[in-house]
Design a protein around this motif. Structure first.
Motif, PDB file in Angstrom:
ATOM      1  N   VAL A   1      52.458 -64.792 -21.114  1.00 27.87           N
ATOM      2  CA  VAL A   1      51.124 -64.416 -22.200  1.00 27.87           C
ATOM      3  C   VAL A   1      50.011 -64.127 -21.305  1.00 27.87           C
ATOM      4  CG1 VAL A   1      51.929 -66.077 -23.653  1.00 27.87           C
ATOM      5  CG2 VAL A   1      50.502 -67.202 -21.990  1.00 27.87           C
ATOM      6  N   SER A   2      49.795 -64.229 -19.835  1.00 25.32           N
ATOM      7  CA  SER A   2      48.944 -63.936 -18.918  1.00 25.32           C
ATOM      8  C   SER A   2      48.441 -62.441 -18.943  1.00 25.32           C
ATOM      9  CB  SER A   2      49.023 -64.424 -17.490  1.00 25.32           C
ATOM     10  OG  SER A   2      49.279 -66.051 -17.736  1.00 25.32           O
ATOM     11  N   GLY A   3      47.207 -62.348 -19.077  1.00 24.43           N
ATOM     12  CA  GLY A   3      46.941 -60.919 -18.478  1.00 24.43           C
ATOM     13  C   GLY A   3      46.730 -60.504 -17.153  1.00 24.43           C
ATOM     14  N   GLN A   4      46.478 -59.620 -16.682  1.00 21.82           N
ATOM     15  CA  GLN A   4      46.343 -59.106 -15.201  1.00 21.82           C
ATOM     16  C   GLN A   4      47.820 -59.566 -14.340  1.00 21.82           C
ATOM     17  OE1 GLN A   4      42.791 -61.093 -13.641  1.00 21.82           O
ATOM     18  NE2 GLN A   4      41.861 -59.146 -13.765  1.00 21.82           N
ATOM     19  N   LEU A   5      48.904 -59.710 -14.915  1.00 17.01           N
ATOM     20  CA  LEU A   5      50.060 -60.339 -14.301  1.00 17.01           C
ATOM     21  C   LEU A   5      50.593 -59.401 -13.239  1.00 17.01           C
ATOM     22  CD1 LEU A   5      52.461 -62.657 -14.222  1.00 17.01           C
ATOM     23  CD2 LEU A   5      53.677 -61.235 -15.639  1.00 17.01           C
ATOM     24  N   LYS A   6      50.636 -58.106 -13.329  1.00 19.53           N
ATOM     25  CA  LYS A   6      50.977 -57.291 -12.649  1.00 19.53           C
ATOM     26  C   LYS A   6      50.533 -57.145 -11.204  1.00 19.53           C
ATOM     27  CE  LYS A   6      54.253 -53.626 -13.415  1.00 19.53           C
ATOM     28  NZ  LYS A   6      54.934 -52.872 -14.722  1.00 19.53           N
ATOM     29  N   GLU A   7      49.230 -57.036 -11.713  1.00 15.38           N
ATOM     30  CA  GLU A   7      47.957 -57.137 -10.546  1.00 15.38           C
ATOM     31  C   GLU A   7      48.017 -58.559  -9.594  1.00 15.38           C
ATOM     32  OE1 GLU A   7      47.321 -56.663 -13.527  1.00 15.38           O
ATOM     33  OE2 GLU A   7      46.406 -54.792 -14.022  1.00 15.38           O
ATOM     34  N   LYS A   8      48.272 -59.482 -10.242  1.00 15.06           N
ATOM     35  CA  LYS A   8      48.437 -60.801  -9.647  1.00 15.06           C
ATOM     36  C   LYS A   8      49.556 -61.012  -8.679  1.00 15.06           C
ATOM     37  CE  LYS A   8      48.525 -64.593 -11.695  1.00 15.06           C
ATOM     38  NZ  LYS A   8      48.277 -65.866 -12.596  1.00 15.06           N
ATOM     39  N   ILE A   9      50.641 -60.398  -9.450  1.00 14.02           N
ATOM     40  CA  ILE A   9      51.962 -60.429  -8.652  1.00 14.02           C
ATOM     41  C   ILE A   9      51.826 -59.582  -7.334  1.00 14.02           C
ATOM     42  CG2 ILE A   9      54.285 -59.710  -8.735  1.00 14.02           C
ATOM     43  CD1 ILE A   9      54.306 -60.843 -11.528  1.00 14.02           C
TER      44      ILE A   9
END
Lengths: 261, 261, 261
Positions: free
Chosen positions: A57-65
Motif C-alpha cells: 500500500v505504500s507510495g514511492q516503493l520502487k524509488e525506495k527499494i
C-alpha cells in the motif's frame, strides 16, 4: 566510521558483515526519510525489512527499494506478506512480485498461518535456489507456544534447508515468542537455543531497549538484533559499544573499572 | 493505489470518501514532514487534525495548511483551541483565525471546559452554516463520566444540529472516553452507541494498535478511525486489509482459512 | 512568535533566555531532520543535547553541529560521553574532541560511574574556565539512591563550582532519579530541592507528558524542562501556555473559569 577513537570499545566490522547485524524495521518510511536515516546511520545498518504488508500500500516503493539497493543493504518484505500470498495459493505470484521490484531476498515465516514444518522447509529449499532466504521461527499469536525442543529443531532444520539466517519472533511490540507479554526475555529458552544453534545464524527480534541490553549482555556486542526502529539504530550502536549508561562498564577491563568504584 | 492486486482483500474506496476514514493527528509536523507523509500515504488519508493548540505556536503554519489543502485533505484545528477562544468569550475571533488561514472546517468540542449541551448544539448549528463542523463527544478528564444514554443522546443531537461527523473522544493517549485507563475498549458502551447512531457518522479515536484492531474486528475494514499518528497510517491500512498478523485471517473465506488450519 | 494573540496566556520570553528553558534530546537526528525541527519549533528551543555517546557514531555530525550553532542554540554532548573519556583517563582528549567540533558547552555528570563529589566539583571548576558547564545530579542506576540532603548539597556545590545550570536526572525513560520506576514524580524530594536551590538554575528531565504537566503545575509555565523528544517540543509549549487539555484552566483568572463551571 567513528568520530573519535577510544580504547576499550568493542571491535565492530563494517557492513557487509556476517555477524553483529542490525536489522531495521521500515513500516512506511518515505524515500526522503530513508535517505535521512542512511545519511547518519547507513554505516550501521545491515538489513532493512519493509514490514508485513506495508509494501502493498505504500507510495514511492520502487524509488525506495532502488535507494536501499544502491546502499548495498540486504532488503526484504515482511514474512506476513509471503504468508498472505501462500494462503491464497499464489506462491508464483509472490515470485513475480519479488521480481517486479528486483528483490533478491525474502522472508519465509509461518507466524500468522499454519504450515506443516516439512512444507516450510521445502519452501525454504525451493526459494533459496534463486533468492537469499531469511526464515522466522515463532508465532505472532501469544496462545501458540512452542516447546524449547521445537524452537531448536525448527531453527536447525530451516538453516539446513538453506536459510541464510533464522529470526526469533517477537513482533514489533516485543511481547511474544522469545519474550513474555511484558517483553521480558525467556532466559531458559534462549539459553537452550544458543547451546545448539550457532548464535551468529540467529537474528533476535529486540524492539525494546531493555531487550537489546539483555542480548548484548548475554551474547556480546556483536549479537544480531532485529525489528530495530529507524530512530533507534544509533542508540543501539552506543549500547553495543558501551557508550550508553546501560552497558557503560560492560566492556571495560576490571582494573580500570575498579579504580572507579 | 496498490502495488499488487490480491484476492480476498477488503474493498476500499479512494478519497474523497464518506466512510473508511483515516484521520491523522499532526501535532507539529514541518512542511517537509507533511510532504514525506503524503508522498507514501497521501492516498490513505482523509482528514488531518492540527492537534489542540499547536497551530498557535508552530512555524510554517500557512505553508503547511496550503500544502494540505492542495492535497484535498479535510483539515481542522483541534477542538481544544476552539474551547480556548470560547472560554475567553472570543467566538468571533476564532472565526477570524479560521478565515485568516482559509480553514473550511472546525471542531466543536467540550472536552476541556463545561458547556451546556443545548449551547454546544447551537454553536454547531451556527458554525455549520459557513464551515464543515466535526463535533466531539466525551471529556478529556477521566473523572467526568457520561452515562451511555448521554453518549447516544449527545451524538444524535449534534449530528442533527449539523455536524458532518461526530468524534468519540480518547485523547492522544487513548485512555479516556470510550476506553478505560489501560486503553481497553468499553464494549458495552460502544455497542450501545452503534445500535442507535449510524456508525458511518462516527470517528472513533484509536491511537493504539490494539484499539484499531478492536474496531476493525467489530465494525469491519471501513470503520472511521481518528488520532492516528503519521507513522501509523500505512500500518493501519494493512490492518484494514488483512495484511498484518492481527487481522490476517479476518477477511478470508472459511474454505481457504480451513485449508490452512 | 504566535500565530494569534490570546489573553490569559502565560508570558514567555524569546530565546536566548535564562528561564523557561526547553532542552531537546537529539539521539541521532539527520541534518535535514534537525532543519525540519527548527523550521517549525526553532523559536521554542533553548538547548539541544546530542545524547549519551551518539555523537561518536553518527554521520553528518560536523554539519549538524554547525547548523545548531548557526541557530544560536546551546549545544552539548551527553554526560555519558564525558564519563566514558574520564573513566579511561582521557580528560584532555575530551577537550580535544570538544574543540574539534567547536563545542562551547559540555555536561559533567557521574550517572554511570563513581566519582568523589569534591572531584566532580573540581572538574566543573576547571572546565567552566573555558566552557559553559551544565552538570547533572542523580544516578542512572535505580539502585543508587541519594538522600534528599545529598541532592540539595550536590546541586548547591556544583552551581557554586561554576555550573551554569544543574540537571535533575531522569534518563530518556523518565523512570529514575526524581521519579519512581513508574515515572511518578517524587514530590517530597522535589519540594525539598526547590526550597533551597533557585529553581531557575535547575533543568528537570521530564520526557513523559504527565511529568511535564506535573512540573508546569508545580512551578509554572516557565519551569526548565529537559530530555524533551523533538516531536514533543510543540506539544510541550502548548502545555506551558494552557493550550492543551491538561493545563487548559491553569492560567485562567477564576472569574472566567467559574463562568464555565
Amino acid at each position: 566510521m567513528m568520530n573519535f577513537s577510544l580504547p576499550f570499545i568493542p571491535e565492530r566490522e563494517n557492513p557487509p558483515r556476517e555477524t553483529g547485524l542490525t536489522s531495521v524495521m521500515d513500516k512506511g518510511l518515505s524515500l526522503r526519510q530513508a535517505e535521512d536515516l542512511f545519511s547518519v546511520a547507513g554505516h550501521l545498518i545491515d538489513i532493512v525489512k519493509i514490514g508485513f504488508g506495508t509494501s502493498i500500500v505504500s507510495g514511492q516503493l520502487k524509488e525506495k527499494i532502488s535507494f536501499y539497493h544502491k546502499n548495498k543493504v540486504k532488503l526484504y518484505f515482511g514474512g506476513t506478506l509471503f504468508e498472505a500470498f501462500l494462503l491464497r495459493g499464489m506462491k508464483d505470484d509472490y515470485k513475480r512480485y519479488l521480481d517486479t521490484f528486483q528483490m533478491e531476498m525474502l522472508e519465509i515465516s509461518d507466524g500468522s498461518m499454519h504450515m506443516e514444518h516439512y512444507e516450510k522447509c521445502r519452501l525454504i529449499e525451493e526459494f533459496s535456489r534463486d533468492y537469499r532466504v531469511i526464515s522466522e521461527v515463532g508465532s505472532k499469536n501469544a496462545k501458540v507456544v512452542y516447546t524449547e525442543e521445537m524452537w531448536v529443531e525448527q531453527m536447525r532444520t530451516e538453516l539446513e534447508a538453506g536459510a541464510w539466517k533464522v529470526i526469533a519472533e517477537a513482533r514489533e511490540s516485543g511481547t511474544v515468542g522469545i519474550y513474555d507479554h511484558h517483553g521480558k526475555a525467556n532466559k531458559h529458552l534462549i539459553d537452550t537455543i544458543s547451546h545448539t544453534i550457532d548464535v551468529s545464524n540467529i537474528v533476535w527480534e529486540a524492539p525494546i531497549k531493555s531487550q537489546q541490553v539483555w542480548f548484548i549482555k548475554a551474547f556480546g556486542p556483536n549479537v544480531n538484533l532485529g525489528n530495530i526502529a529507524p530512530s533507534e539504530v544509533i542508540p543501539l550502536e552506543t549500547l553495543r559499544l558501551g557508550l550508553r549508561g546501560d552497558t557503560f562498564l560492560d566492556f571495560i577491563p576490571e582494573v580500570i573499572h575498579l579504580n572507579n568504584k
